[in-house]
Design an enzyme around this catalytic site. Structure first.
Site, short mmCIF file in Angstrom:
data_model
loop_
_atom_site.label_atom_id
_atom_site.label_comp_id
_atom_site.label_asym_id
_atom_site.label_seq_id
_atom_site.Cartn_x
_atom_site.Cartn_y
_atom_site.Cartn_z
N ASP A 103 -11.27 -2.88 -1.57
CA ASP A 103 -10.20 -1.96 -1.85
C ASP A 103 -9.96 -3.33 -3.21
O ASP A 103 -9.69 -3.99 -2.85
CB ASP A 103 -10.03 -0.94 -1.31
CG ASP A 103 -8.76 -0.03 -2.09
OD1 ASP A 103 -7.56 0.26 -2.01
OD2 ASP A 103 -9.49 1.28 -1.74
N HIS A 141 -14.31 12.13 -7.13
CA HIS A 141 -13.40 12.82 -7.84
C HIS A 141 -12.18 12.24 -8.02
O HIS A 141 -11.85 13.07 -9.06
CB HIS A 141 -13.58 13.80 -6.42
CG HIS A 141 -12.56 13.67 -4.73
ND1 HIS A 141 -11.79 15.10 -4.21
CD2 HIS A 141 -12.34 11.95 -5.03
CE1 HIS A 141 -11.37 13.72 -3.60
NE2 HIS A 141 -11.60 13.03 -4.10
C1 LIG Z 1 -8.47 9.31 -2.54
S1 LIG Z 1 -8.70 7.34 -1.92
C2 LIG Z 1 -10.28 7.82 -0.87
C3 LIG Z 1 -9.73 6.23 0.02
C4 LIG Z 1 -11.55 6.16 1.34
N1 LIG Z 1 -12.78 6.14 0.78
C5 LIG Z 1 -11.43 7.60 2.07
O1 LIG Z 1 -11.77 8.21 1.85
O2 LIG Z 1 -10.53 7.72 2.15
C6 LIG Z 1 -8.63 6.61 -3.08
C7 LIG Z 1 -9.07 5.21 -2.76
O3 LIG Z 1 -9.36 4.21 -4.01
C8 LIG Z 1 -8.53 2.72 -4.55
N2 LIG Z 1 -9.42 2.43 -6.05
C9 LIG Z 1 -8.46 3.13 -6.85
N3 LIG Z 1 -8.80 2.45 -7.97
C10 LIG Z 1 -9.78 1.29 -7.44
C11 LIG Z 1 -10.31 0.81 -8.35
N4 LIG Z 1 -10.97 -0.14 -9.39
N5 LIG Z 1 -11.25 -0.38 -7.42
C12 LIG Z 1 -11.37 -0.41 -6.18
N6 LIG Z 1 -10.99 0.91 -5.02
C13 LIG Z 1 -9.96 1.89 -5.87
C14 LIG Z 1 -7.63 4.04 -3.84
O4 LIG Z 1 -6.79 2.18 -3.24
C15 LIG Z 1 -7.79 3.97 -2.36
O5 LIG Z 1 -7.94 3.60 -1.84
#
Ligand SMILES: C[S@@+](CC[C@H](N)C(=O)[O-])C[C@H]1O[C@@H](n2cnc3c(N)ncnc32)[C@H](O)[C@@H]1O
Length: 219
Positions: A103, A141
């Site tokens: 992350d 999504h």
């Molecule tokens: C909607 S959350 C989902 C987290 C987890 N997969 C869950 O189902 O609870 C989206 C995640 O994507 C991470 N994120 C956003 N942009 C990212 C990137 N460019 N690279 C890695 N992680 C990223 C955010 O920090 C967040 O933790």
């Protein structure tokens, strides 16, 4: 989480978005959600805890229904796995798996330690660590089609060409008149994506197109 003023504000910008384009979150806050979370520890904490909390229910369902799917995997990356609770649960149920939680740096910095799981701070739009399989729950999504294709191409690079596996846990929208008890939540989540991200929920056809463009299904 959804009642916090930071997450309510974008809902007041939806009509502006429809008229002008752009994302509701950036109209309300001047930047996207991930940028605000990186600068504001309170928003970061609320969001990460909110994700971890709802995930417990979904992970229980995934682990009880996708049993054989994890058997032949020795290493698994949870791409954008938040603070790492999901991959930790997978590793607890399948201790032969080496878990990697990827992350953004500000998220990984607050993640607890879990046995069998290493945290990697990185950007999945740049690269994803190599592993036998990649797990992505509630990720694609959050993104428009162009970014999804970039992420999927990075997944393809990270897994073995012949035996690699990509496990996506996300909503599939229905296109016919079919009605079931999940219709409301599908529509609600599509609106949440409109308010908080540049993404959307997708139909089976739309998923197929993304996977083809990402090189994970034959064209
Ligand atoms: C909607 S959350 C989902 C987290 C987890 N997969 C869950 O189902 O609870 C989206 C995640 O994507 C991470 N994120 C956003 N942009 C990212 C990137 N460019 N690279 C890695 N992680 C990223 C955010 O920090 C967040 O933790």
């Amino acid at each position: 989480m959804q009642n916090n003023p930071c997450f309510v504000a974008p809902w007041r910008c939806l009509s502006q978005c429809i008229k002008e384009g752009g994302t509701a979150f950036s109209k309300a806050h001047g930047c996207e959600l991930w940028d605000l979370a990186s600068r504001n520890p309170e928003v970061n904490g609320i969001f990460n805890e909110g994700m971890a909390c709802t995930s417990k229910i979904v992970m229980r369902a995934i682990l009880s229904h996708y049993k054989d799917g994890f058997n032949n995997i020795r290493s698994l990356v949870d791409a954008a796995g938040g603070i790492g609770g999901h991959v930790a649960e997978i590793v607890r149920a399948y201790p032969h798996i080496k878990g990697i939680n990827l992350d953004l740096p500000h998220v990984v910095a607050t993640a607890p330690k879990y046995e069998g799981v290493s945290h990697v701070a990185g950007n999945m739009l740049d690269a994803i660590p190599n592993a036998d399989a990649i797990f992505m729950k509630r990720i694609l999504h959050d993104w428009n089609d162009e970014s999804c294709v970039e992420i999927l191409r990075n997944c393809k690079i990270a897994i073995p060409e012949k035996t690699g596996k990509l496990i996506i846990a996300d909503i599939v929208l229905k296109t016919d008149d079919h009605c079931d008890k999940f219709d409301d939540i599908r529509m609600a989540m599509d609106l949440v994506m409109f308010a908080l991200t540049c993404g959307k929920e997708r139909t089976e056809q739309e998923w197929k197109k993304l996977l083809e463009e990402g090189g994970l299904l034959p064209l």
